[in-house]
Design a protein around this motif. Structure first.
Motif, PDB file in Angstrom:
ATOM      1  N   ARG A  76       0.584   5.955  -1.694  1.00 29.19           N
ATOM      2  CA  ARG A  76       0.464   7.066  -1.035  1.00 29.19           C
ATOM      3  C   ARG A  76       1.281   8.095  -1.446  1.00 29.19           C
ATOM      4  NH1 ARG A  76      -3.334   4.175  -0.181  1.00 29.19           N
ATOM      5  NH2 ARG A  76      -4.076   6.280  -0.870  1.00 29.19           N
ATOM      6  N   CYS A 107     -12.960  -3.249  -5.518  1.00 33.48           N
ATOM      7  CA  CYS A 107     -12.213  -2.095  -5.401  1.00 33.48           C
ATOM      8  C   CYS A 107     -10.531  -2.443  -5.402  1.00 33.48           C
ATOM      9  CB  CYS A 107     -12.482  -1.515  -4.037  1.00 33.48           C
ATOM     10  SG  CYS A 107     -14.185  -0.657  -3.865  1.00 33.48           S
ATOM     11  N   HIS A 108     -10.270  -3.372  -4.757  1.00 37.83           N
ATOM     12  CA  HIS A 108      -8.750  -3.701  -4.675  1.00 37.83           C
ATOM     13  C   HIS A 108      -7.911  -4.788  -5.511  1.00 37.83           C
ATOM     14  CE1 HIS A 108      -8.511  -1.181  -0.941  1.00 37.83           C
ATOM     15  NE2 HIS A 108      -9.611  -1.991  -0.492  1.00 37.83           N
ATOM     16  N   ILE A 125      -2.327  -6.257   3.860  1.00 38.59           N
ATOM     17  CA  ILE A 125      -1.959  -5.829   5.282  1.00 38.59           C
ATOM     18  C   ILE A 125      -0.741  -6.067   5.745  1.00 38.59           C
ATOM     19  CG2 ILE A 125      -4.527  -6.347   5.789  1.00 38.59           C
ATOM     20  CD1 ILE A 125      -3.781  -9.303   6.547  1.00 38.59           C
ATOM     21  N   GLY A 157      -4.937  -3.251  -1.109  1.00 41.33           N
ATOM     22  CA  GLY A 157      -5.644  -3.529   0.046  1.00 41.33           C
ATOM     23  C   GLY A 157      -4.894  -4.612   0.773  1.00 41.33           C
ATOM     24  N   GLY A 159       0.831  -0.908  -0.015  1.00 39.49           N
ATOM     25  CA  GLY A 159      -0.074  -0.029   0.058  1.00 39.49           C
ATOM     26  C   GLY A 159       0.943   1.282   0.084  1.00 39.49           C
ATOM     27  N   CYS A 170     -14.011  -0.787   5.625  1.00 41.82           N
ATOM     28  CA  CYS A 170     -14.284  -0.837   4.078  1.00 41.82           C
ATOM     29  C   CYS A 170     -15.836  -1.465   3.944  1.00 41.82           C
ATOM     30  CB  CYS A 170     -13.183  -1.499   3.650  1.00 41.82           C
ATOM     31  SG  CYS A 170     -11.820  -0.694   3.153  1.00 41.82           S
ATOM     32  N   ILE A 171     -16.035  -2.420   4.625  1.00 39.61           N
ATOM     33  CA  ILE A 171     -17.359  -3.028   4.666  1.00 39.61           C
ATOM     34  C   ILE A 171     -18.692  -1.926   4.963  1.00 39.61           C
ATOM     35  CG2 ILE A 171     -18.891  -4.855   5.420  1.00 39.61           C
ATOM     36  CD1 ILE A 171     -16.757  -6.717   5.460  1.00 39.61           C
ATOM     37  N   ARG A 190       0.016   5.754   6.898  1.00 30.44           N
ATOM     38  CA  ARG A 190      -1.083   5.957   5.897  1.00 30.44           C
ATOM     39  C   ARG A 190      -1.648   7.298   6.095  1.00 30.44           C
ATOM     40  NH1 ARG A 190       1.451   2.501   3.838  1.00 30.44           N
ATOM     41  NH2 ARG A 190       1.019   0.302   3.533  1.00 30.44           N
ATOM     42  N   SER A 213     -17.603  -5.897  -3.452  1.00 31.99           N
ATOM     43  CA  SER A 213     -16.586  -6.630  -2.720  1.00 31.99           C
ATOM     44  C   SER A 213     -15.314  -6.219  -2.520  1.00 31.99           C
ATOM     45  CB  SER A 213     -16.528  -7.961  -3.499  1.00 31.99           C
ATOM     46  OG  SER A 213     -15.908  -7.608  -4.777  1.00 31.99           O
ATOM     47  N   CYS A 214     -14.527  -6.739  -1.734  1.00 32.20           N
ATOM     48  CA  CYS A 214     -13.055  -6.367  -1.512  1.00 32.20           C
ATOM     49  C   CYS A 214     -12.427  -6.227  -3.091  1.00 32.20           C
ATOM     50  CB  CYS A 214     -12.384  -7.231  -0.782  1.00 32.20           C
ATOM     51  SG  CYS A 214     -13.193  -7.605   0.752  1.00 32.20           S
ATOM     52  N   SER A 227      -5.509   1.105  -3.543  1.00 30.19           N
ATOM     53  CA  SER A 227      -4.192   0.230  -3.429  1.00 30.19           C
ATOM     54  C   SER A 227      -4.907  -1.254  -3.691  1.00 30.19           C
ATOM     55  CB  SER A 227      -3.719   0.220  -2.077  1.00 30.19           C
ATOM     56  OG  SER A 227      -4.473  -0.222  -1.090  1.00 30.19           O
ATOM     57  N   ASP A 286      -9.478   9.192  -2.867  1.00 32.86           N
ATOM     58  CA  ASP A 286      -8.592   8.069  -2.439  1.00 32.86           C
ATOM     59  C   ASP A 286      -8.129   7.233  -3.714  1.00 32.86           C
ATOM     60  OD1 ASP A 286      -8.681   7.811   0.307  1.00 32.86           O
ATOM     61  OD2 ASP A 286     -10.983   7.403   0.125  1.00 32.86           O
ATOM     62  N   HIS A 287      -6.624   7.197  -3.645  1.00 34.15           N
ATOM     63  CA  HIS A 287      -6.104   6.256  -4.475  1.00 34.15           C
ATOM     64  C   HIS A 287      -6.080   4.935  -4.073  1.00 34.15           C
ATOM     65  CE1 HIS A 287      -2.136   5.722  -6.931  1.00 34.15           C
ATOM     66  NE2 HIS A 287      -3.225   5.424  -7.774  1.00 34.15           N
ATOM     67  N   ARG A 303      -9.842  -1.896   9.984  1.00 28.78           N
ATOM     68  CA  ARG A 303      -9.645  -1.395   8.431  1.00 28.78           C
ATOM     69  C   ARG A 303     -10.936  -2.090   7.574  1.00 28.78           C
ATOM     70  NH1 ARG A 303      -8.299   2.774   5.248  1.00 28.78           N
ATOM     71  NH2 ARG A 303     -10.246   2.099   4.174  1.00 28.78           N
TER      72      ARG A 303
HETATM   73  C1  HEC Z   1     -15.726   0.954  -2.236  1.00 29.74           C
HETATM   74  C2  HEC Z   1     -14.427   0.631  -2.292  1.00 29.74           C
HETATM   75  C3  HEC Z   1     -13.910  -0.332  -1.286  1.00 29.74           C
HETATM   76  C4  HEC Z   1     -14.215  -1.706  -0.930  1.00 29.74           C
HETATM   77  C5  HEC Z   1     -15.389  -2.477  -1.336  1.00 29.74           C
HETATM   78  C6  HEC Z   1     -13.305  -2.297  -0.099  1.00 29.74           C
HETATM   79  N1  HEC Z   1     -12.160  -1.433   0.333  1.00 29.74           N
HETATM   80 FE1  HEC Z   1     -10.550  -1.626   1.116  1.00 29.74          FE
HETATM   81  N2  HEC Z   1      -9.933   0.554   0.933  1.00 29.74           N
HETATM   82  C7  HEC Z   1     -10.741   1.316  -0.013  1.00 29.74           C
HETATM   83  C8  HEC Z   1     -10.014   2.461  -0.111  1.00 29.74           C
HETATM   84  C9  HEC Z   1     -10.589   3.730  -0.665  1.00 29.74           C
HETATM   85  C10 HEC Z   1      -9.139   2.562   0.871  1.00 29.74           C
HETATM   86  C11 HEC Z   1      -7.908   3.460   1.199  1.00 29.74           C
HETATM   87  C12 HEC Z   1      -6.997   3.609  -0.016  1.00 29.74           C
HETATM   88  C13 HEC Z   1      -6.139   2.520  -0.123  1.00 29.74           C
HETATM   89  O1  HEC Z   1      -5.454   2.086   0.663  1.00 29.74           O
HETATM   90  O2  HEC Z   1      -6.592   1.542  -1.155  1.00 29.74           O
HETATM   91  C14 HEC Z   1      -8.931   1.063   1.237  1.00 29.74           C
HETATM   92  C15 HEC Z   1      -7.943   0.425   2.416  1.00 29.74           C
HETATM   93  C16 HEC Z   1      -7.822  -0.681   2.485  1.00 29.74           C
HETATM   94  C17 HEC Z   1      -6.628  -1.376   3.238  1.00 29.74           C
HETATM   95  C18 HEC Z   1      -5.367  -0.748   3.658  1.00 29.74           C
HETATM   96  C19 HEC Z   1      -4.582  -0.702   2.840  1.00 29.74           C
HETATM   97  C20 HEC Z   1      -3.312  -0.021   3.401  1.00 29.74           C
HETATM   98  O3  HEC Z   1      -1.971  -0.350   2.620  1.00 29.74           O
HETATM   99  O4  HEC Z   1      -3.031   0.437   4.225  1.00 29.74           O
HETATM  100  C21 HEC Z   1      -7.053  -2.463   3.334  1.00 29.74           C
HETATM  101  C22 HEC Z   1      -6.129  -3.616   4.172  1.00 29.74           C
HETATM  102  C23 HEC Z   1      -8.460  -2.928   2.670  1.00 29.74           C
HETATM  103  N3  HEC Z   1      -8.703  -1.743   2.225  1.00 29.74           N
HETATM  104  C24 HEC Z   1      -9.167  -4.151   2.684  1.00 29.74           C
HETATM  105  C25 HEC Z   1     -10.074  -4.306   2.362  1.00 29.74           C
HETATM  106  C26 HEC Z   1     -10.921  -5.606   2.324  1.00 29.74           C
HETATM  107  C27 HEC Z   1     -10.559  -6.894   2.940  1.00 29.74           C
HETATM  108  C28 HEC Z   1     -12.278  -5.284   1.653  1.00 29.74           C
HETATM  109  C29 HEC Z   1     -13.458  -6.235   1.719  1.00 29.74           C
HETATM  110  C30 HEC Z   1     -13.885  -6.501   2.870  1.00 29.74           C
HETATM  111  C31 HEC Z   1     -12.203  -3.871   1.103  1.00 29.74           C
HETATM  112  N4  HEC Z   1     -11.071  -3.527   1.643  1.00 29.74           N
HETATM  113  C32 HEC Z   1     -13.480  -3.413   0.747  1.00 29.74           C
HETATM  114  C33 HEC Z   1     -11.950   0.986  -0.568  1.00 29.74           C
HETATM  115  C34 HEC Z   1     -12.375  -0.297  -0.511  1.00 29.74           C
END
Ligand code: HEC
Ligand code: HEC
Ligand code: HEC
Lengths: 158, 281
Positions: B59, B200-201, B219, B217, B55, B242-243, B280, B196-197, B215, B212-213, B238
């Motif tokens: 940034r 986006c990711h 950990i 996602g 991730g 996101c959920i 972050r 779903s995760c 990534s 938001d840029h 986190r």
């Molecule tokens: C609507 C879009 C969206 C969905 C759906 C989503 N996320 Fe995210 N997520 C983001 C955004 C925006 C960020 C902040 C920017 C980034 O780090 O990607 C983020 C950040 C994260 C980060 C932090 C990454 C870092 O390096 O700090 C994790 C871990 C993560 N998401 C996991 C998940 C998981 C697991 C799911 C499903 C349960 C999920 N996300 C669903 C939009 C989403």
């Protein structure tokens, strides 16, 4: 008998014509995902549509789409295509279908359905993260959908 | 389907390279000496990504800079507090972590293999579980709150011992059913936005979603110090955020569902260095 049936039909259609809006569960999509009939019978308001498209708490469409006409709103996303020219590419019926439930047009698209109130997995109470305490409502109202459709129809590229 | 796959590929090819030209394509180096693997080939089980990125790459320069030097990394304040906590006697048994553990360095390597299945109970456990087990069963002290400062400080301190080592969680054997459960969750379109995760990711990483840029996602840097909240953020916190953002009812921090999701998400980053504690925005 005949007469009673006829009256009944008249009454029902009468209700439909005046009852302002089509329930999310009763919307008819054609084979390509378009909705021919207005959801309210009331022409949308483009200015309000523009607000809904930009507002975080409403459509928040700019989270995913860039719209040049709304350049004063900061941070447009790039998850979906730019909406400039959407009014050239799509008819009003197609736009209505896209905004109400884009999955009828693009199968499996990431774009959320804005006029749908059931069939979700673990829906919450808006953005609280908690379970809903009241029956779900669609994200946008029928009239808000019409407003957005009229706004999108103004997005032409000359 | 096909067009989407093509778009996704286009996004992968065009975006990171174009927007992240320069330092971002280089690996992260911490304190001018610790070379991290922050970009690498995706693990074999990952079908839809070729390359995985920490991730950190997504940034801003300012946020990135805070992570490349421990003197600038605001998370280190909390790590230092945990160093003290490690020596602090607490609970009816009258012991501290240090009474039984030969220095926190003895945990080197542990984070890279977490979560893991506890051989005795057959349950999937994460770092918070290991720490709280020692607190309640061995120290006879109160369990720490999942996302509380004490807990996340300790999780960060133990994670830091593995910094630079490649993530390498087991996904087979006893772990397989938990991994499957987590994978299923990763691809489930939760909430009224039906996202779903992966939406986006996996399909949209590199793209902007509003400000938001996105990534991938990962950990491998958790707990992360979040500038916006000025504290350490747990993995489960986190996930919850996101959920929640999909207009869904979330799962609880410390729930079995999030343990399983944590295993699956950790496995997507197998090969990336442990970066704990990352910074972050
Ligand atoms: C609507 C879009 C969206 C969905 C759906 C989503 N996320 Fe995210 N997520 C983001 C955004 C925006 C960020 C902040 C920017 C980034 O780090 O990607 C983020 C950040 C994260 C980060 C932090 C990454 C870092 O390096 O700090 C994790 C871990 C993560 N998401 C996991 C998940 C998981 C697991 C799911 C499903 C349960 C999920 N996300 C669903 C939009 C989403
Ligand atoms: C989470 C992301 C997301 C949100 C929010 C979103 N869209 Fe979309 N939209 C998409 C994607 C992605 C597509 C492209 C369809 C596809 O291939 O999946 C799309 C397609 C469209 C199209 C057709 C594209 C074209 O050719 O011009 C229109 C019109 C549209 N969206 C309007 C809206 C409106 C209006 C809103 C808000 C009420 C909205 N979108 C909200 C992601 C989103
Ligand atoms: C009374 C003795 C005792 C105390 C006090 C104690 N532990 Fe433990 N701890 C153990 C034993 C025994 C194990 C299990 C054997 C092992 O894996 O080392 C263990 C295991 C662990 C593990 C898992 C190691 C692994 O490889 O799976 C972690 C992490 C841990 N302890 C952290 C802590 C922390 C943090 C504290 C203080 C908050 C603490 N312990 C206090 C005895 C103790």
């Amino acid at each position: 008998m005949q007469l009673r049936l006829l009256t009944l039909v008249c009454v029902t259609t009468g209700v439909a014509a005046f009852a302002a809006e089509t329930d999310p569960k009763d919307v008819t999509y054609d084979d390509y995902g378009a909705i021919e009939v207005s959801l309210t019978g009331v022409t949308g308001d483009a200015a309000n549509g523009a607000l809904i498209v930009g507002d975080k708490s409403k459509g928040n469409c700019v989270a995913c789409h860039a719209v040049s006409n709304l350049a004063d709103i900061p941070f447009h996303g790039e998850v979906g295509p730019m909406l400039d020219g959407a009014g050239d590419r799509w008819t009003e019926a197609e736009l209505r279908g896209l905004v109400a439930n884009a999955k009828m047009t693009f199968e499996g698209t990431v774009m959320p359905a804005f006029y749908k109130d059931d069939g979700y997995i673990r829906p919450g109470d808006a953005y609280t993260g908690k379970a809903p305490t009241a029956p779900l409502t669609s994200i946008l109202t029928a009239q808000e959908i019409e407003d957005v459709v009229v706004f999108l129809a103004t997005l032409k590229e000359e | 389907m096909n067009t989407k796959a093509i778009t996704a590929i286009a996004a992968i090819l065009v975006f990171p390279v174009a927007a992240m030209a320069g330092p971002d394509e280089e690996n992260l180096v911490i304190n001018d000496e610790l070379e991290m693997t922050s970009v690498t080939e995706a693990p074999a089980h990952l079908e839809n990504l070729d390359t995985i990125y920490s991730g950190w790459h997504f940034r801003t320069d300012e946020t990135q800079a805070l992570q490349i030097d421990d003197f600038d990394n605001p998370a280190m304040i909390f790590v230092d507090q945990a160093v003290d906590l490690f020596e602090t006697v607490d609970g009816a048994a009258g012991e501290s972590c240090a009474s039984c553990h030969d220095g926190v360095e003895s945990f080197k390597g542990l984070q890279a293999s977490m979560p893991k299945v506890d051989a005795e109970s057959g349950k999937l456990v994460v770092m918070e579980d290991l720490i709280n087990k020692c607190r309640t069963d061995r120290m006879e002290a109160d369990a720490w709150k999942w996302s509380g400062g004490d807990m996340q400080g300790m999780v960060a301190l133990i994670g830091l011992q593995s910094r630079g080592l490649p993530m390498n969680v087991a996904i087979d054997g006893d772990a397989a059913p938990f991994w499957e459960q987590g994978k299923e969750m990763y691809y489930t379109r939760y909430g009224q936005l039906e996202l779903s995760c992966a939406n986006c990711h996996e399909e949209n990483w590199g793209n902007m979603i509003r400000a938001d840029h996105l990534s991938q996602g990962m950990i491998n840097g958790f707990p992360t110090y979040r500038l916006k909240q000025a504290k350490l953020i747990s993995r489960h916190n986190r996930f919850r955020g996101c959920i929640r953002d999909t207009r869904a009812e979330t799962f609880a921090e410390g729930s079995d569902e999030f343990r399983a999701l944590e295993l699956y998400v950790a496995s997507r980053g197998n090969g990336l260095s442990v970066e704990t504690p990352a910074v972050r925005q």
